[in-house]
Write a protein that holds these residues in place. Structure first.
Motif, short mmCIF file in Angstrom:
data_model
loop_
_atom_site.label_atom_id
_atom_site.label_comp_id
_atom_site.label_asym_id
_atom_site.label_seq_id
_atom_site.Cartn_x
_atom_site.Cartn_y
_atom_site.Cartn_z
N ILE A 248 -3.15 48.12 62.08
CA ILE A 248 -3.55 48.96 63.21
C ILE A 248 -3.99 50.36 62.78
CG2 ILE A 248 -2.07 47.75 64.85
CD1 ILE A 248 -0.09 50.08 64.59
N SER A 249 -3.83 50.70 61.50
CA SER A 249 -4.21 52.02 61.02
C SER A 249 -5.73 52.14 61.04
CB SER A 249 -3.67 52.27 59.61
OG SER A 249 -3.97 51.18 58.75
N ALA A 250 -6.25 53.18 61.70
CA ALA A 250 -7.69 53.30 61.89
C ALA A 250 -8.33 54.31 60.97
CB ALA A 250 -7.99 53.67 63.35
N GLY A 251 -7.62 55.36 60.58
CA GLY A 251 -8.20 56.42 59.78
C GLY A 251 -8.03 56.20 58.29
N TYR A 252 -7.99 57.30 57.55
CA TYR A 252 -7.91 57.22 56.09
C TYR A 252 -6.59 56.63 55.61
CZ TYR A 252 -12.25 59.81 55.36
OH TYR A 252 -13.56 60.18 55.31
N VAL A 253 -5.54 56.68 56.45
CA VAL A 253 -4.26 56.11 56.06
C VAL A 253 -4.35 54.59 55.90
CG1 VAL A 253 -3.35 55.69 58.39
CG2 VAL A 253 -1.78 56.30 56.54
N PHE A 254 -5.44 54.01 56.38
CA PHE A 254 -5.73 52.60 56.16
C PHE A 254 -5.62 52.24 54.68
CE2 PHE A 254 -9.11 49.55 54.99
CZ PHE A 254 -8.77 48.45 55.76
N GLN A 255 -6.06 53.12 53.80
CA GLN A 255 -6.02 52.84 52.36
C GLN A 255 -4.58 52.68 51.89
OE1 GLN A 255 -8.78 52.07 51.52
NE2 GLN A 255 -10.40 53.53 51.97
N THR A 256 -3.72 53.59 52.32
CA THR A 256 -2.31 53.52 51.94
C THR A 256 -1.66 52.27 52.53
OG1 THR A 256 -2.17 55.94 51.86
CG2 THR A 256 -0.10 54.73 52.06
N ASP A 257 -2.00 51.97 53.76
CA ASP A 257 -1.46 50.80 54.43
C ASP A 257 -1.75 49.52 53.65
OD1 ASP A 257 -0.51 48.96 56.28
OD2 ASP A 257 -1.83 49.57 57.91
N LEU A 258 -3.00 49.32 53.23
CA LEU A 258 -3.36 48.07 52.57
C LEU A 258 -2.76 47.93 51.18
CD1 LEU A 258 -5.09 47.50 55.01
CD2 LEU A 258 -6.91 46.74 53.47
N VAL A 259 -2.68 49.01 50.43
CA VAL A 259 -2.08 48.88 49.10
C VAL A 259 -0.58 48.63 49.22
CG1 VAL A 259 -1.63 51.35 48.69
CG2 VAL A 259 -1.96 49.83 46.77
N THR A 260 0.06 49.22 50.23
CA THR A 260 1.49 48.97 50.44
C THR A 260 1.74 47.53 50.85
OG1 THR A 260 1.80 51.29 51.11
CG2 THR A 260 3.55 49.73 51.68
N ARG A 261 0.90 47.02 51.75
CA ARG A 261 1.03 45.62 52.16
C ARG A 261 0.83 44.68 50.97
NH1 ARG A 261 -0.22 44.18 57.76
NH2 ARG A 261 -0.07 46.02 59.08
N THR A 262 -0.11 45.00 50.11
CA THR A 262 -0.37 44.17 48.94
C THR A 262 0.84 44.10 48.03
OG1 THR A 262 -2.73 44.69 49.04
CG2 THR A 262 -1.89 43.84 46.96
N LEU A 263 1.46 45.24 47.77
CA LEU A 263 2.64 45.28 46.91
C LEU A 263 3.82 44.58 47.58
CD1 LEU A 263 2.28 48.93 45.62
CD2 LEU A 263 2.11 46.86 44.23
N ARG A 264 4.01 44.78 48.88
CA ARG A 264 5.12 44.14 49.59
C ARG A 264 4.98 42.62 49.59
NH1 ARG A 264 6.99 48.75 49.25
NH2 ARG A 264 7.41 50.17 50.99
N ALA A 265 3.73 42.15 49.49
CA ALA A 265 3.49 40.71 49.44
C ALA A 265 3.72 40.12 48.05
CB ALA A 265 2.06 40.41 49.89
N GLY A 266 4.12 40.97 47.10
CA GLY A 266 4.39 40.50 45.75
C GLY A 266 3.16 40.31 44.89
N LEU A 267 2.05 40.93 45.29
CA LEU A 267 0.79 40.79 44.56
C LEU A 267 0.62 41.92 43.54
CD1 LEU A 267 -1.47 39.78 47.58
CD2 LEU A 267 -0.31 38.28 45.94
N THR A 268 -0.35 41.75 42.67
CA THR A 268 -0.56 42.69 41.56
C THR A 268 -1.64 43.70 41.89
OG1 THR A 268 0.08 41.01 39.95
CG2 THR A 268 -1.17 42.89 39.12
N VAL A 269 -1.30 44.98 41.73
CA VAL A 269 -2.25 46.07 41.93
C VAL A 269 -2.47 46.76 40.59
CG1 VAL A 269 -2.70 48.27 43.08
CG2 VAL A 269 -1.53 46.43 44.32
N ARG A 270 -3.73 46.96 40.23
CA ARG A 270 -4.05 47.70 39.01
C ARG A 270 -4.92 48.89 39.35
NH1 ARG A 270 -6.33 44.93 33.87
NH2 ARG A 270 -6.11 47.12 33.28
N GLU A 271 -4.72 49.99 38.63
CA GLU A 271 -5.56 51.17 38.78
C GLU A 271 -6.38 51.37 37.51
OE1 GLU A 271 -3.68 54.64 41.11
OE2 GLU A 271 -1.95 53.64 40.18
N VAL A 272 -7.65 51.68 37.69
CA VAL A 272 -8.52 51.99 36.56
C VAL A 272 -9.12 53.38 36.79
CG1 VAL A 272 -9.07 49.58 36.09
CG2 VAL A 272 -10.52 50.87 37.64
N PRO A 273 -9.34 54.14 35.74
CA PRO A 273 -9.81 55.51 35.93
C PRO A 273 -11.27 55.57 36.37
CG PRO A 273 -9.71 54.97 33.59
CD PRO A 273 -9.09 53.81 34.32
N ILE A 274 -11.54 56.48 37.30
CA ILE A 274 -12.92 56.77 37.70
C ILE A 274 -13.11 58.28 37.74
CG2 ILE A 274 -13.16 54.68 39.09
CD1 ILE A 274 -12.91 56.66 41.58
#
Length: 260
Positions: A181-207
Motif C-alpha cells: 500500500i506504500s505509494a511514495g518513495y518509501v515503496f523502495q524500503t517496503d519492497l526490500v524489507t518484504r524480500t528479506l522477510r520472505a527469506g530471499l537474497t538481496v545483493r547490493e552493487v556499487p553505482i
C-alpha cells in the motif's frame, strides 16, 4: 529478447513531467543494454511526456507505454508497471529513474549480480558507490534515513531507499504485490524489507548516482514525512511482534515435561 540465463527483461521507468529527459535516458538504455525492453509509466504529465513516450514506442518495438490518469505516487506507478510486466511474461523486472541519476551504462553490474540473487540494488553506500552533485545536507539526510531504516527494521541493507533495482519474477510473486500500500518513495524500503522477510537474497552493487541536471526533483517534505512515518510504524510493529513471540516462548512448558 532475453539476457543470458535470466530470460526476458524489462526496465520500468515512471515519469511525471520528464519531457526534457525521457528520450535521452531511453536512448542511452537501449544503446547500453539493447536486449532489455523498456516500459514507461506516465502519470498524466502535463508537459507532454506521455506524447513523447508514445512517439518513442512507435519508433521502437522494445519500448511500451502505460498511461495513468493522475499523479498517484512513485510506488503506485511502479506497482502498475510491475503487474503489467508480470502479465506480459517477463522474467526480470527492473526499475530506474527517468532523470539520468541512474546510469544505464552501469545496468550490467546489476544483471551480473542477479545470477546469484533474488533482488539486486544499485547502491550508493557500499564500497565503490558514490553520489555526484548532492549538497552536504542532502547527503546527510539520505545516509541518516538509511541508518534509521537499518536500525528500526533490522535489515542489513546499506541503501534501502535506492531506486535502481532488478527483481526476479519469482521475487515479485512471492512478496505479494497485492498487499503493498506504500505509494511514495518509501515503496523502495517496503519492497526490500518484504524480500528479506520472505527469506530471499538481496545483493547490493556499487553505482555512481548523479543528481539530475534538467527538470525538477519529485522529492518533497511531504514525501519524506510519509517515509519516516511508515518506517516508524513498521519498525514498532515488528518490535511488538518480536516481544509477543518472546513472551509466548517463555510461557511454553519445557519440551519433554509431558504437560499438554
Amino acid at each position: 529478447m532475453s539476457i543470458d540465463g535470466l530470460g526476458r527483461a524489462v526496465m520500468v521507468i515512471p515519469t511525471y513531467n520528464e519531457a526534457e529527459n525521457l528520450a535521452w535516458i531511453v536512448g542511452r538504455l537501449r544503446t547500453a543494454v539493447p536486449e532489455v525492453d523498456v516500459l514507461i509509466v506516465d502519470d498524466g504529465s502535463p508537459d507532454g511526456t506521455g506524447v513523447l513516450a508514445d512517439e518513442l514506442a512507435a519508433a521502437d518495438p522494445a519500448v511500451a507505454v502505460l498511461h495513468r490518469s493522475e499523479k498517484a505516487g512513485l510506488g503506485a506507478a511502479y506497482l502498475h508497471g510491475f503487474r503489467h510486466a508480470l502479465d506480459a511474461g517477463y522474467d526480470v523486472i527492473g526499475e530506474m529513474d527517468a532523470d539520468g541519476s541512474h546510469q544505464p551504462e552501469q545496468l550490467h553490474r546489476l544483471i551480473t549480480a542477479l545470477a546469484e540473487a533474488d533482488l539486486v540494488i544499485g547502491s550508493r553506500y557500499v564500497p565503490g558507490g558514490s553520489v555526484v552533485n548532492w549538497p552536504l545536507n542532502r547527503r546527510l539526510l539520505s545516509r541518516g534515513g538509511n541508518l534509521y531504516v537499518r536500525l528500526l527494521l533490522g535489515i542489513d541493507v546499506r541503501d534501502a531507499t535506492a531506486g535502481y533495482r532488478l527483481f526476479r519474477r519469482s521475487t515479485l510473486e512471492k512478496i505479494d504485490l497485492s498487499t503493498v500500500i506504500s505509494a511514495g518513495y518509501v515503496f523502495q524500503t517496503d519492497l526490500v524489507t518484504r524480500t528479506l522477510r520472505a527469506g530471499l537474497t538481496v545483493r547490493e552493487v556499487p553505482i555512481e548516482f548523479i543528481e539530475r541536471e534538467r527538470g525538477d526533483s519529485k522529492m518533497s517534505g511531504a514525501v519524506a514525512t510519509e517515509s519516516l512515518r511508515l518506517v516508524t510504524r513498521w519498525g514498532l510493529a515488528e518490535r511488538r511482534a518480536a516481544w509477543r513471540r518472546r513472551r509466548g516462548a517463555e510461557t511454553l512448558p519445557p519440551i519433554g515435561t509431558g504437560v499438554r
